[in-house]
Design a protein around this motif. Structure first.
Motif: not given
Length: 159
Positions: A43-44, A46-53
């Motif tokens: 997620d560029v 918002n400067n984050r990495t999203n992890v969905a499980i």
């Protein structure tokens, strides 16, 4: 003093601590996140990495399969709904080799009592057989890939 430094760490560098079962894990430059049902996106904005499980066992829901559908090609991690009112149906499983530990759930949802045949790909089996047959109202079959063949883990035939 430690709480103040942790606050500064959070304010200036973001949350960097990872806990597993309440124990802080060592800080690492990278993390590997993998497994069935895990999706990782960057997620560029918002400067984050999203992890969905995935909370469930399945990634997709089939269209309603019936006698006019022909042989339905199931996907790994799919809930296949079958209506046998108009006649027998055949469900073809995906390759167990290509989808280790994946599962497919076949559920009869209509009022029909016709036969449902679940077939393994060529060279693979379902509990040692080429096909599995179920007949009756509200029948269900759950199979899981062991990486080379399909195993029946649950079968329900209330008729």
């Amino acid at each position: 003093m430690t709480k103040f430094l942790n606050w500064i760490d959070v304010v200036f560098f973001g949350y960097r601590r990872i806990y597993a079962a309440g124990v802080e894990m060592p800080e690492r430059p990278a993390a590997n996140i993998y497994g069935v049902g895990v999706t990782v996106t960057d997620d560029v904005a918002n400067n984050r990495t999203n992890v969905a499980i995935s909370a469930g066992s399945f990634d997709s829901l089939s269209p309603l399969v019936n006698a006019s559908s022909g042989t339905y090609q199931a996907k790994a991690r799919e809930l296949v709904r079958v209506d046998t009112t108009a006649g027998p149906c055949t469900i073809a499983l995906p390759s167990a080799v290509d989808h280790p530990l994946a599962e497919v759930f076949v559920k009869v949802v209509g009022d029909g009592d016709s036969m449902v045949t679940v077939s393994a790909p060529s060279g693979q089996t379902i509990d040692g057989a080429n096909n599995s047959h179920a007949e009756g109202h509200l029948v269900s079959l759950r199979v899981v890939s062991d990486g080379s063949n399909w195993l029946v883990v649950s079968e329900n035939n209330p008729g």
